[in-house]
Enzyme design. Structure first.
Site, short mmCIF file in Angstrom:
data_model
loop_
_atom_site.label_atom_id
_atom_site.label_comp_id
_atom_site.label_asym_id
_atom_site.label_seq_id
_atom_site.Cartn_x
_atom_site.Cartn_y
_atom_site.Cartn_z
N HIS A 146 1.10 4.97 -2.20
CA HIS A 146 0.60 5.87 -3.25
C HIS A 146 1.80 6.46 -3.97
O HIS A 146 2.69 7.03 -3.33
CB HIS A 146 -0.26 6.98 -2.65
N HIS B 187 -9.81 1.59 -0.28
CA HIS B 187 -9.66 2.19 1.05
C HIS B 187 -11.00 2.12 1.77
O HIS B 187 -12.02 2.57 1.25
CB HIS B 187 -9.25 3.65 0.95
N ASP C 57 1.85 3.93 3.14
CA ASP C 57 0.83 4.82 2.59
C ASP C 57 1.45 5.97 1.78
O ASP C 57 1.51 5.88 0.56
CB ASP C 57 -0.04 5.37 3.74
N ASP C 58 1.88 7.02 2.45
CA ASP C 58 2.48 8.21 1.81
C ASP C 58 3.67 8.63 2.68
O ASP C 58 3.59 9.64 3.41
CB ASP C 58 1.46 9.36 1.74
N HIS D 111 0.85 -1.20 0.00
CA HIS D 111 0.00 0.00 0.00
C HIS D 111 0.88 1.25 0.00
O HIS D 111 1.30 1.73 1.05
CB HIS D 111 -0.91 -0.03 1.23
N GLU E 214 -10.75 3.45 7.38
CA GLU E 214 -9.67 4.35 7.81
C GLU E 214 -10.36 5.50 8.55
O GLU E 214 -10.22 5.63 9.77
CB GLU E 214 -8.87 4.86 6.61
N1 ADE Z 1 -4.63 9.05 -1.03
C1 ADE Z 1 -3.36 9.12 -0.62
N2 ADE Z 1 -3.26 8.70 0.65
C2 ADE Z 1 -4.49 8.36 1.07
C3 ADE Z 1 -5.04 7.86 2.28
N3 ADE Z 1 -4.28 7.62 3.35
N4 ADE Z 1 -6.36 7.64 2.34
C4 ADE Z 1 -7.12 7.89 1.28
N5 ADE Z 1 -6.66 8.35 0.12
C5 ADE Z 1 -5.36 8.59 0.01
ZN ZN Z 2 -3.71 4.90 1.18
#
Ligand code: ADE
Ligand code: ZN
Length: 328
Positions: free
Chosen positions: A14, A192, A273-274, A12, A195
């Site tokens: 992005h 997703h 994630d990011d 996961h 969350e």
């Molecule tokens: N796009 C990038 N990161 C995200 C996240 N944590 N949740 C939803 N969309 C995203």
């Molecule tokens: Zn994500």
């Protein structure tokens, strides 16, 4: 051994969300785009909550304007992942940002990304596969265009379809047409959910989109019946603990439900994630989980095996990845 040194599988990530701030600043300077509001005084990404994060993400992404920019991004992201011991990564890539949902333009972006990924595999030893993602707050029509891009390029490299974006907008079922298109193209499915949405959002993801993996899904812990269902259906959660803490879903790693979900028998995996947005890396995630829960090398090898088995790649690739996880 230090658990952070283990070989890792990440499911996961992005693609734009993994862009190092220095890389984005460099592109902005080259293109003379002013995105100073994206950064804080220390040069990192600045945002105050989830919805603000999404808009900062899109502003940062606006400097990526050509296939060549995405080739450079791919190299930067894979260098960072490889430096963290990641041997296999599934990256979420959005046609919305790569050609605006046009299939011909998307093919050009994808070709550039793949070429950079092939080169990184040859010289860094990291394998990447792509999961095409639509963006929930862009709506179901844009999602259909993304699904068409995904279906047209489905194969040994584009292996899945997913959805990110603002969980507060609409319902999973609004995107069933796009998901049906992706399924018919033999793509594997994730979305997703759970969350910011509660357990009901995870139920909708399973029932309305028929996904086999869930991005996050951690709020399933609030519903014991749902946890049992995740176990019975062998659904894998792409858990991103550091992201959840920075975005305020949980106050700390120690309070995060990943251990309770794992102890209940759910297939959990660990991702970032990011990462530069959330001040994390795969090494850091492992260190934090080791510290909070005492997980050792066997626990992490077990998590990585779960991740490799839930990866959307073909079985030949999976066997090669599993081999890299073996410890003597
Ligand atoms: N796009 C990038 N990161 C995200 C996240 N944590 N949740 C939803 N969309 C995203
Ligand atoms: Zn994500």
């Amino acid at each position: 051994m230090n658990v952070a040194d283990l070989p890792k599988v990440e499911l996961h990530l992005h693609h734009e969300g993994a862009a190092p701030p220095a890389f984005v600043r460099q592109l902005a300077a080259e293109k003379k785009v002013d995105i100073s509001k994206v950064f804080n005084d220390q040069g990192g990404y600045a945002f105050k909550d989830f919805v603000h994060f999404l808009s900062v993400y899109e502003a940062a992404t606006s400097v990526l304007k050509t296939p060549e920019d995405y080739a450079r991004l791919t190299r930067a992201v894979l260098e960072e992942s490889a430096a963290n011991g990641v041997v296999y990564t599934e990256s979420f890539i959005s046609p919305d940002f790569c050609g605006g949902g046009d299939v011909a333009a998307w093919r050009d972006y994808l070709a550039a990304i793949r070429e950079a990924a092939d080169k990184a595999e040859a010289d860094l030893g990291i394998t990447m596969r792509g999961v095409v993602t639509c963006v929930r707050h862009f709506g179901p029509e844009k999602a259909k265009a993304s699904a068409l891009c995904a279906a047209e390029t489905a194969g040994d490299w584009i292996v899945g379809f997913g959805m990110g974006g603002d969980e507060g907008q609409g319902h999973q079922g609004d995107f069933s047409y796009a998901y049906d298109m992706a399924r018919e193209a033999d793509l594997r499915l994730t979305t997703h959910a759970g969350e910011f949405g509660g357990p009901q959002s995870v139920r909708e993801a399973i029932e309305d989109l028929n996904v086999e993996r869930i991005g996050h899904g951690v709020r399933s812990i609030e519903d014991a019946g749902l946890v049992k269902e995740l176990v019975a259906r062998q659904i894998t959660l792409e858990v991103c603990p550091g992201s959840n803490v920075v975005l305020g879903v949980y106050p700390s790693i120690a309070a995060h439900p990943i251990k309770r979900l794992r102890d209940a028998g759910v297939n959990v995996t660990v991702s970032t994630d990011d990462p530069p947005f959330f001040g994390t890396t795969m090494r850091r995630e492992y260190e934090m989980l080791h510290q909070a829960f005492g997980w050792d090398a066997d626990d992490f090898t077990n998590l990585n095996t779960t991740a490799a088995n839930a990866a959307f790649c073909d079985d030949g690739t999976r066997q090669r990845v599993l081999k890299k996880l073996e410890r003597s």
